[in-house]
Design a protein around this motif. Structure first.
Motif, PDB file in Angstrom:
ATOM      1  N   THR A  63     -31.483 -33.500  56.011  1.00  0.00           N
ATOM      2  CA  THR A  63     -30.911 -32.635  57.044  1.00  0.00           C
ATOM      3  C   THR A  63     -29.614 -32.021  56.558  1.00  0.00           C
ATOM      4  O   THR A  63     -28.984 -32.520  55.619  1.00  0.00           O
ATOM      5  N   ARG A  64     -29.230 -30.958  57.215  1.00  0.00           N
ATOM      6  CA  ARG A  64     -27.943 -30.320  56.942  1.00  0.00           C
ATOM      7  C   ARG A  64     -27.247 -30.081  58.269  1.00  0.00           C
ATOM      8  O   ARG A  64     -27.875 -29.666  59.237  1.00  0.00           O
ATOM      9  N   PHE A  65     -25.964 -30.351  58.281  1.00  0.00           N
ATOM     10  CA  PHE A  65     -25.174 -30.139  59.487  1.00  0.00           C
ATOM     11  C   PHE A  65     -24.048 -29.171  59.169  1.00  0.00           C
ATOM     12  O   PHE A  65     -23.460 -29.223  58.092  1.00  0.00           O
ATOM     13  N   TRP A  66     -23.787 -28.315  60.086  1.00  0.00           N
ATOM     14  CA  TRP A  66     -22.684 -27.374  59.945  1.00  0.00           C
ATOM     15  C   TRP A  66     -21.705 -27.597  61.080  1.00  0.00           C
ATOM     16  O   TRP A  66     -22.071 -27.986  62.179  1.00  0.00           O
ATOM     17  N   GLU A  67     -20.455 -27.354  60.791  1.00  0.00           N
ATOM     18  CA  GLU A  67     -19.426 -27.444  61.818  1.00  0.00           C
ATOM     19  C   GLU A  67     -18.937 -26.032  62.107  1.00  0.00           C
ATOM     20  O   GLU A  67     -18.540 -25.296  61.206  1.00  0.00           O
ATOM     21  N   TYR A  68     -19.010 -25.660  63.366  1.00  0.00           N
ATOM     22  CA  TYR A  68     -18.588 -24.331  63.786  1.00  0.00           C
ATOM     23  C   TYR A  68     -17.275 -24.420  64.538  1.00  0.00           C
ATOM     24  O   TYR A  68     -17.041 -25.371  65.270  1.00  0.00           O
ATOM     25  N   GLU A  69     -16.451 -23.426  64.361  1.00  0.00           N
ATOM     26  CA  GLU A  69     -15.241 -23.310  65.167  1.00  0.00           C
ATOM     27  C   GLU A  69     -15.402 -22.102  66.063  1.00  0.00           C
ATOM     28  O   GLU A  69     -15.671 -21.000  65.585  1.00  0.00           O
ATOM     29  N   LEU A  70     -15.279 -22.320  67.337  1.00  0.00           N
ATOM     30  CA  LEU A  70     -15.418 -21.241  68.304  1.00  0.00           C
ATOM     31  C   LEU A  70     -14.062 -20.615  68.564  1.00  0.00           C
ATOM     32  O   LEU A  70     -13.071 -21.328  68.763  1.00  0.00           O
ATOM     33  N   SER A  71     -14.021 -19.314  68.556  1.00  0.00           N
ATOM     34  CA  SER A  71     -12.740 -18.649  68.806  1.00  0.00           C
ATOM     35  C   SER A  71     -12.419 -18.696  70.289  1.00  0.00           C
ATOM     36  O   SER A  71     -13.299 -18.863  71.130  1.00  0.00           O
ATOM     37  N   SER A  72     -11.156 -18.510  70.598  1.00  0.00           N
ATOM     38  CA  SER A  72     -10.748 -18.494  72.003  1.00  0.00           C
ATOM     39  C   SER A  72     -10.835 -17.095  72.584  1.00  0.00           C
ATOM     40  O   SER A  72     -10.534 -16.875  73.741  1.00  0.00           O
ATOM     41  N   GLY A  73     -11.265 -16.128  71.758  1.00  0.00           N
ATOM     42  CA  GLY A  73     -11.379 -14.755  72.246  1.00  0.00           C
ATOM     43  C   GLY A  73     -10.040 -14.042  72.186  1.00  0.00           C
ATOM     44  O   GLY A  73      -9.028 -14.580  71.755  1.00  0.00           O
ATOM     45  N   GLY A  74     -10.059 -12.806  72.571  1.00  0.00           N
ATOM     46  CA  GLY A  74      -8.821 -12.044  72.618  1.00  0.00           C
ATOM     47  C   GLY A  74      -8.429 -11.409  71.299  1.00  0.00           C
ATOM     48  O   GLY A  74      -7.456 -10.652  71.229  1.00  0.00           O
TER      49      GLY A  74
END
Length: 79
Positions: A63-74
């Protein structure tokens, strides 16, 4: 893919730190390792490739896992 995305992003809103693998993914992996052809069919890989040699089920899953960072927008790219 979309179900994994929804489960993980929904949990990111409530949880900090490492996330557990969703139960439905664990169940899928168990079925694939048991040779369940319906479960293997969900992976989009030909059954003959998964059931290598004499039709035996796999003994491991990579398996492969990725870590995403979500922006706060703006930012300049936000809608």
């Amino acid at each position: 893919d979309w179900e994994v995305w929804i489960h993980v992003t929904a949990r990111l809103e409530r949880q900090r730190g490492p996330l557990a693998i969703p139960e439905f993914i664990l169940n899928l992996m168990r079925k694939v390792l048991a040779g369940d052809s319906d479960a293997i069919g969900l992976l989009g890989t030909p059954l003959a490739e998964v059931l290598a040699g004499e039709g035996r089920p796999p003994t491991a899953i990579q398996t492969r896992f990725w870590e995403y960072e979500l922006s706060s927008g703006g930012g300049s790219g936000s809608l």
